[in-house]
Design an enzyme around this catalytic site. Structure first.
Site, PDB file in Angstrom:
ATOM      1  N   VAL A 139      11.183   4.083  -1.134  1.00 38.59           N
ATOM      2  CA  VAL A 139      10.821   3.013  -0.185  1.00 38.59           C
ATOM      3  C   VAL A 139       9.658   2.150  -0.683  1.00 38.59           C
ATOM      4  O   VAL A 139       9.277   1.186  -0.017  1.00 38.59           O
ATOM      5  CB  VAL A 139      10.523   3.552   1.236  1.00 38.59           C
ATOM      6  CG1 VAL A 139      11.759   4.184   1.827  1.00 38.59           C
ATOM      7  CG2 VAL A 139       9.355   4.530   1.246  1.00 38.59           C
ATOM      8  N   SER A 188       5.523  10.451   1.785  1.00 41.42           N
ATOM      9  CA  SER A 188       4.350  10.470   0.889  1.00 41.42           C
ATOM     10  C   SER A 188       4.129  11.897   0.398  1.00 41.42           C
ATOM     11  O   SER A 188       4.249  12.833   1.185  1.00 41.42           O
ATOM     12  CB  SER A 188       3.086  10.015   1.629  1.00 41.42           C
ATOM     13  OG  SER A 188       1.954  10.138   0.774  1.00 41.42           O
ATOM     14  N   LYS A 236       9.194  -6.691  11.174  1.00 40.64           N
ATOM     15  CA  LYS A 236       8.941  -8.086  11.560  1.00 40.64           C
ATOM     16  C   LYS A 236      10.269  -8.847  11.669  1.00 40.64           C
ATOM     17  O   LYS A 236      10.524  -9.548  12.652  1.00 40.64           O
ATOM     18  CB  LYS A 236       8.039  -8.737  10.502  1.00 40.64           C
ATOM     19  CG  LYS A 236       7.682 -10.180  10.794  1.00 40.64           C
ATOM     20  CD  LYS A 236       6.941 -10.785   9.607  1.00 40.64           C
ATOM     21  CE  LYS A 236       6.978 -12.305   9.730  1.00 40.64           C
ATOM     22  NZ  LYS A 236       6.933 -12.946   8.427  1.00 40.64           N
ATOM     23  N   ALA A 272       2.756   7.510   9.769  1.00 41.79           N
ATOM     24  CA  ALA A 272       2.150   8.845   9.691  1.00 41.79           C
ATOM     25  C   ALA A 272       0.925   8.775   8.792  1.00 41.79           C
ATOM     26  O   ALA A 272       1.037   8.785   7.572  1.00 41.79           O
ATOM     27  CB  ALA A 272       3.163   9.843   9.134  1.00 41.79           C
ATOM     28  N   TYR A 316      -4.755   9.458  -2.164  1.00 43.49           N
ATOM     29  CA  TYR A 316      -4.134   9.761  -0.870  1.00 43.49           C
ATOM     30  C   TYR A 316      -4.952   9.143   0.270  1.00 43.49           C
ATOM     31  O   TYR A 316      -4.404   8.441   1.125  1.00 43.49           O
ATOM     32  CB  TYR A 316      -4.044  11.276  -0.702  1.00 43.49           C
ATOM     33  CG  TYR A 316      -3.268  11.725   0.510  1.00 43.49           C
ATOM     34  CD1 TYR A 316      -1.907  11.442   0.638  1.00 43.49           C
ATOM     35  CD2 TYR A 316      -3.886  12.452   1.522  1.00 43.49           C
ATOM     36  CE1 TYR A 316      -1.187  11.870   1.747  1.00 43.49           C
ATOM     37  CE2 TYR A 316      -3.177  12.887   2.637  1.00 43.49           C
ATOM     38  CZ  TYR A 316      -1.827  12.592   2.738  1.00 43.49           C
ATOM     39  OH  TYR A 316      -1.120  13.016   3.844  1.00 43.49           O
ATOM     40  N   LYS A 375      -3.606   5.993   2.435  1.00 45.55           N
ATOM     41  CA  LYS A 375      -3.344   6.045   3.883  1.00 45.55           C
ATOM     42  C   LYS A 375      -4.221   5.037   4.633  1.00 45.55           C
ATOM     43  O   LYS A 375      -3.789   4.442   5.628  1.00 45.55           O
ATOM     44  CB  LYS A 375      -3.591   7.457   4.414  1.00 45.55           C
ATOM     45  CG  LYS A 375      -2.548   8.477   3.968  1.00 45.55           C
ATOM     46  CD  LYS A 375      -1.193   8.238   4.636  1.00 45.55           C
ATOM     47  CE  LYS A 375      -0.196   9.322   4.275  1.00 45.55           C
ATOM     48  NZ  LYS A 375       1.167   9.032   4.782  1.00 45.55           N
TER      49      LYS A 375
END
Ligand code: UDP
Length: 315
Positions: free
Chosen positions: A59, A80, A110, A119, A150, A154
């Site tokens: 993705v 992830s 959108k 998440a 990480y 995030k």
């Protein structure tokens, strides 16, 4: 007509449980995963389900037109690498899936008027100077440390989510997930739960990093999934902590593992990885107020249920 959900990371530990729950709630689910840390074994049981489809794809790159153009009710981004050894083995991929991946999925929301569910993680609080951690705490993250891929990935994902919310009125939900455990965890993810339980099962030394006085709060996966479903059913757009406020030192955690898994293992001490947070415990007042949610499963009970799953692996 059933409502459709695009769920990324569907072969991973958390999202495979979530996929199962979404199907039982009556949604149609397209699970996407590039299997860099996810495992097909986690969704074997779902592949037979008439409302579940699986697509192997990354993705971080644009998904096929046929996927992007569907009328999604929700795009839920759970893809992830998430354990420290795994995201350190896949540093660029981890940044991209939370960075570019989040942006591309928000583009779909959108264009299609879908809601976006991100998440995020307690790691956005870094090595926290405020304890326990409420959502209002901005965190203490080393932007160039070994965890930054990480943590900052995030944080970027959260920032992008709110950029789309403010600029394009995308309806969003964000959760900050604290340490979560349960069946379907990857035995080789290198986390404290999997390492210590498998070491105990094999009567091997149980590795304690540092002196074991650092703390964590462990949440059973079904509690997390319940919180996700409840948040989907509200209009609350700001980040919500989902975690169990029971706080344990790693030494206390090791003792509990020894109680649950009969073993002859001894503890051995290993160097503490850099930037390893010294303490972590969620404030869950917000989830309590907005979602009427609180975790139900006690750590000892959750570890026993997890053990039943781990026992099925060849030791
Ligand atoms: N840890 C440990 N032994 C292990 C694996 C981890 O003592 O075999 C420690 C680790 O240093 C950290 C805590 O346990 O302080 C939780 O580590 P984990 O990788 O599960 O998750 P984190 O919360 O650090 O992302």
């Amino acid at each position: 007509m059933k409502k459709s959900i695009l769920l990324t990371g569907a072969a991973g530990f958390v999202a495979s449980h979530l996929a199962e729950r979404l199907l039982s709630e009556g949604y149609r689910v397209l699970g996407v995963d590039n299997l860099c840390t996810g495992r097909m074994k986690n969704i074997e049981g779902l592949l037979q389900h008439p409302d579940f489809t699986f697509l192997e794809a990354d993705v971080s790159r644009e998904l096929p037109d046929a996927v992007r153009m569907q009328n999604w009710e929700w795009v839920m981004h759970f893809a992830s690498p998430a354990s420290p050894p795994k995201y350190n083995a896949l540093p660029i991929e981890t940044m991209l899936v939370n960075g570019e991946g989040t942006k591309l999925l928000l583009d779909i929301c959108k264009a299609r008027g879908a809601k976006f569910f991100f998440a995020s993680t307690s790691e956005v609080y870094g090595d926290p100077l405020v304890h326990p951690q409420p959502e209002s705490y901005w965190g203490n993250v080393n932007s160039i440390g070994v965890r930054s891929i990480y943590d900052e990935g995030k944080r970027y994902g959260e920032a992008m989510t709110y950029a789309f919310h403010r600029t394009h009125q995308v309806d969003v939900r964000v959760i900050r997930i604290f340490n979560t455990y349960g069946p379907k965890m990857d035995p080789e993810d290198g986390r404290v739960v999997t390492n210590l339980m498998f070491q105990a099962l094999k009567n091997e030394p149980m590795t304690i990093y540092g002196d074991g006085t650092q703390t964590r709060s462990f949440q059973y996966v079904s509690d997390l999934v319940e919180g996700v479903i409840k948040l989907m059913n509200t209009n609350y757009v700001w980040p919500v902590n989902l975690g169990n406020p029971g706080e344990f030192t790693i030494l206390e955690f090791a003792d509990l593992v020894k109680k649950v898994v009969p073993t002859q293992s001894e503890l051995v001490f290993r160097p503490l990885p850099s930037d390893d947070p010294k303490q972590r415990k969620p404030v869950i007042e917000l989830a309590n107020k907005v979602l009427a949610w609180e975790p139900k499963v006690k750590l000892e009970d959750g570890l026993r249920m997890t053990l039943e799953y781990f026992k099925k692996f060849e030791i």
